[in-house]
Every structure is written in structure tokens, then in C-alpha cells.
Design an enzyme around this catalytic site. Sequence first.
Site, PDB file in Angstrom:
ATOM      1  N   ASN A 113       0.874  -1.176   0.000  1.00 45.65           N
ATOM      2  CA  ASN A 113       0.000   0.000   0.000  1.00 45.65           C
ATOM      3  C   ASN A 113       0.906   1.219   0.000  1.00 45.65           C
ATOM      4  OD1 ASN A 113      -1.833   2.040   0.405  1.00 45.65           O
ATOM      5  ND2 ASN A 113      -2.670   1.229   2.320  1.00 45.65           N
ATOM      6  N   ARG A 116      -3.111  -2.127  -3.032  1.00 50.68           N
ATOM      7  CA  ARG A 116      -4.294  -1.317  -2.755  1.00 50.68           C
ATOM      8  C   ARG A 116      -4.231  -0.053  -3.602  1.00 50.68           C
ATOM      9  NH1 ARG A 116      -5.212   3.168   1.603  1.00 50.68           N
ATOM     10  NH2 ARG A 116      -7.446   3.454   1.484  1.00 50.68           N
ATOM     11  N   HIS A 153     -12.813   2.936   1.677  1.00 54.46           N
ATOM     12  CA  HIS A 153     -12.728   1.906   2.725  1.00 54.46           C
ATOM     13  C   HIS A 153     -13.468   0.634   2.309  1.00 54.46           C
ATOM     14  CE1 HIS A 153     -12.249   5.338   5.912  1.00 54.46           C
ATOM     15  NE2 HIS A 153     -11.063   4.938   5.467  1.00 54.46           N
ATOM     16  N   ARG A 200     -10.135  15.754   8.769  1.00 52.90           N
ATOM     17  CA  ARG A 200     -11.052  16.157   7.697  1.00 52.90           C
ATOM     18  C   ARG A 200     -12.364  16.627   8.293  1.00 52.90           C
ATOM     19  NH1 ARG A 200     -10.439  10.521   4.549  1.00 52.90           N
ATOM     20  NH2 ARG A 200      -8.178  10.376   4.752  1.00 52.90           N
ATOM     21  N   GLU A 229      -7.973  -5.413   6.241  1.00 51.77           N
ATOM     22  CA  GLU A 229      -8.000  -5.076   4.826  1.00 51.77           C
ATOM     23  C   GLU A 229      -6.926  -5.828   4.039  1.00 51.77           C
ATOM     24  OE1 GLU A 229      -8.863  -0.620   4.267  1.00 51.77           O
ATOM     25  OE2 GLU A 229      -8.255  -0.760   6.374  1.00 51.77           O
TER      26      GLU A 229
END
Length: 393
Positions: A9, A86, A175, A236, A381
Site C-alpha cells: 500500500n 491497494r 474503505h 477532515r 483489509e
Amino acid sequence: MKKEVIVLNCGSSSVKFAIIDADTGEAGLSGIAESLGNDDASISFKLNGQKEKQTLPANASHAEALAAIQNIIASTGVNPIALGHRVVHGGERFKEAALVDDSVLASVEEYASMAPLHNLANLKGITTAQAAYPDLPHVIVFDTSFFQQMPKRAYMYALPKVLYEQHGVRKYGFHGTSHKFILDSTAQLLNKPVEQTSIISAHLGNGCSVTAIEKGVAVDTSMGFTPLEGLMMGTRCGDIDPSLPGTLQEKLGKSAAEINALINKESGLAGISGLSNDCRTLEEAAEAGHEGALLALEMFCYRLAKYISSYMIAVPSLDAVVFTGGIGENSSYIRATTMGYFSHLGFTVDEQSNQAMRFGAKGNIASSSSTKPVLIVPTNEEWVIAAEAAKFA
């Protein structure tokens, strides 16, 4: 024989890596190369339970980091069968994992306009890894794929339709690998087929999203065209009045890029608390009387509860509400406060079970009188990526 897959990733200044058994999810090796391009670039990793750290050359590139990672992998004696990558944005083209070829790489680059901080870094990692492992299949798993069955009423924006038709302006969701893993794991917990399992899944970390899943299909999700929409997150802002960025540009005399940085990197828990984006730090500070920390946590839980409640419309056959991610798996405070908003709907949390369900534990924290289960399911994940990549080996 183990089906061991290298999972990569790549971010703009980091490379996360692992060797995952595609059948069991066991990680014999996991680590991260970080601060790439800076003087303090380094690699930290755990191999068979032992933690180690190596320095990298000053201003090390992704290629140098991957060369060092390749040496670490070689030292394990593992013979990987594939590499799983990913990639954040797969647009509307990729509804499932894809074997890397020139056409796939061109699409990853094309979709970079919708995730410039992520896709270009992902692309750099893939091409570098291809050079390092030219004889292995390279497979991309896209964050957006899981949401490609959402109905138009959920993914369209109320903007001129031509923006969707010509520029792909719509909700994509992110996600996806986490929400897919949570769906599969919850189905096992409930002893139901995946295609009959309906949940509202809350992935809570520095990035946060809620997904409505009705009978095995994602029907709505909180993140949108970018990962900024939806919940309040670590840095965020989540949902705000769409006119605010333009107004702030005028009032503050800042550029669009500066406002974009403000709402992505200076807002959320960190912006409200004025202290930190780390939930653990904020919980400690709130307990000690820090008003900013308390307000940040209250806003976070209230907004999370609003999203969960709105998705009850999208999931009429709801089996459970599920928490995952670093915050969702470990913060008993966030879970209890959020579910406290649902007491009038029959959801109640058992305090003792909630306190015990942390640090990798999996199970139900609802009380015996609760209308539905409230589950904690640790996400994985990397296992999803490894399992998808192994199919192409």
C-alpha cells in the site's frame, strides 16, 4: 502449502507492506517504510512477532524503500505467489480486483484526477514493484469496487447530469476492502449467508466512513467523490455547507489549494479540539476538563449517530450495527456515547461487555434487552487484498 501474498500500500511518502497467508489472514511479516523523501526515512517492521527498525538513505525514494523491503522479504525465505496492491480510486470501470496490465495502469492514472494524493502514489508503487518482482502476478484491489452496486438514488449528486455523464462526478465511496471484510466476518458471527446479511458498518480511524449494506450489497456510504465527504474525521471536516470553501477563499484571501488543505488536514477532531486528531489523547484530555477535546468528541459521536440512524432507512432488514477501525475497535467511550442516542429505539449497550471488547476482541456489546446486536469486528483489509490476489496466482 501456504498461499503467501505480498501486500503493498504505497502512499505519497510511505509504503506499507506485509506477507499474508491468503487462507488464514496470518501476517508473518508486516511493516512500513515512512518519511520517504526526507532525512529521517526509515523502515519499521515486525517479523514473526519480533520488532525491528532500519534507517534508509536520506531522502530515500519509493524505489529505494521497495529495494530494502525486497531484501527483508528475501530474508524470510518465503516464496510469494502474488503481489496485491491497494489502489484508492477505480472509478466506475473496476467492480472487482484486476490483474495489472498496461490498460489497468492507464486507468489508475486516469482516475488520479479524482484522488491525486493517492492514485499517483499507488501507481508509483505498482510500477516499482513490477520491476522488483517481474515474474509474479500483480493484482490491484480498489477501495471503490465494493460500492459499484449502489443504486443511482444513492450515488448521484443533485447537480446537472452532464457532470456525471462527461466527468464522472458522483459518490464513489472508500474503505471498501474494510467494509467487505466486516460484512463477511459479521455473516460468520451471525451464522448467515453473506447474501442474506444486512448491517450498518462504521469504519472509524483517522479516516471514517459508514456503509449501509442490505443483503450483502452496499446500498449507500458516507464518503463521496473524494474521502472528504461524510463523517467528521481526524483532520477532515466531513459534511459542510458547499458554499463555504469559496466563501473562505474570499474572506481569508487564500487559494483553492490552501482551503483544500485546511478542510482536509487542519479540521475534524484536530481542528475543533485545537489539541490532537488522536482519539485516545482527546478522551484523556476531555476527562481532565479540556473543553475543546470534549466538544470534538461530542460532535464526532453525534454526527456518527446521525449517519447510522439515516442508514436504517436504507437497511430495512438490519441484522446489526458494527464498529471497526482503530477507534471503533478500541474506544468504548465513542461506542457507548454514539449508541446512547439510540436508547429510545431499543438499542442498549452492556457497559461491562463494552469495556471488555477492545484490543482485537470480537463480539456483541449490546445488552440482552437490546433490539439488535451491536458488534465489534476487527478489520483486516490486507487479508482481503491477499485473498483477491491469490485468485490470480
